[in-house]
Design a protein around this motif. Structure first.
Motif, PDB file in Angstrom:
ATOM      1  N   UNK A  39     -11.174 -30.056 -54.832  1.00  0.00           N
ATOM      2  CA  UNK A  39     -10.257 -29.536 -53.999  1.00  0.00           C
ATOM      3  C   UNK A  39     -10.922 -28.632 -52.781  1.00  0.00           C
ATOM      4  N   UNK A  40     -11.945 -27.788 -53.527  1.00  0.00           N
ATOM      5  CA  UNK A  40     -12.630 -27.045 -52.437  1.00  0.00           C
ATOM      6  C   UNK A  40     -13.505 -27.812 -51.520  1.00  0.00           C
ATOM      7  N   UNK A  41     -13.988 -28.867 -51.825  1.00  0.00           N
ATOM      8  CA  UNK A  41     -14.432 -29.870 -50.934  1.00  0.00           C
ATOM      9  C   UNK A  41     -13.771 -30.321 -49.872  1.00  0.00           C
ATOM     10  N   UNK A  42     -12.580 -30.685 -50.323  1.00  0.00           N
ATOM     11  CA  UNK A  42     -11.515 -31.422 -49.499  1.00  0.00           C
ATOM     12  C   UNK A  42     -11.198 -30.505 -48.496  1.00  0.00           C
ATOM     13  N   UNK A  43     -10.904 -29.277 -48.706  1.00  0.00           N
ATOM     14  CA  UNK A  43     -10.263 -28.290 -47.872  1.00  0.00           C
ATOM     15  C   UNK A  43     -11.443 -28.053 -46.853  1.00  0.00           C
ATOM     16  N   UNK A  44     -12.849 -27.710 -47.407  1.00  0.00           N
ATOM     17  CA  UNK A  44     -13.914 -27.429 -46.350  1.00  0.00           C
ATOM     18  C   UNK A  44     -14.206 -28.542 -45.414  1.00  0.00           C
ATOM     19  N   UNK A  45     -14.148 -29.655 -45.923  1.00  0.00           N
ATOM     20  CA  UNK A  45     -14.300 -31.015 -45.130  1.00  0.00           C
ATOM     21  C   UNK A  45     -13.568 -31.002 -43.857  1.00  0.00           C
ATOM     22  N   UNK A  46     -12.409 -30.153 -43.844  1.00  0.00           N
ATOM     23  CA  UNK A  46     -11.561 -30.069 -42.785  1.00  0.00           C
ATOM     24  C   UNK A  46     -11.568 -28.748 -41.746  1.00  0.00           C
ATOM     25  N   UNK A  47     -12.889 -28.092 -42.159  1.00  0.00           N
ATOM     26  CA  UNK A  47     -12.952 -26.893 -41.253  1.00  0.00           C
ATOM     27  C   UNK A  47     -14.329 -26.848 -40.445  1.00  0.00           C
TER      28      UNK A  47
END
Length: 81
Positions: free
Chosen positions: A65-73
């Motif tokens: 979940x953290x990777x998914x969020x960070x990939x959008x930043x």
């Protein structure tokens, strides 16, 4: 109002900015004690632990979940893993 480029947190007051510096594009939670921005791996570990603590997910699910969020930043556009 700025949004942190590393975690997406809205930075509403001066206290939200790294070292209280409104010129920085990242928040106090994404900075090291010297005011520099955390690395991808540092932020990933921190965000994973935050998700575990706040949502009760197991480590692997929280990490994904953290990777998914960070990939959008914007801070991590060249660090997608």
């Amino acid at each position: 109002m700025k949004t942190c480029i590393a975690c997406g947190m809205p930075m509403k007051s001066i206290d939200d900015f790294a070292s209280g510096d409104q010129k920085k594009d990242y928040c106090k939670y994404c900075s090291r004690s010297d005011g520099t921005m955390q690395s991808y791996n540092e932020k990933l570990a921190s965000l994973t632990n935050f998700i575990i603590k706040t949502q009760g997910l197991d480590h692997d699910v929280a990490n994904d979940a953290a990777k998914s969020m960070m990939n959008k930043l914007p801070a991590w556009k060249n660090d997608k893993k």
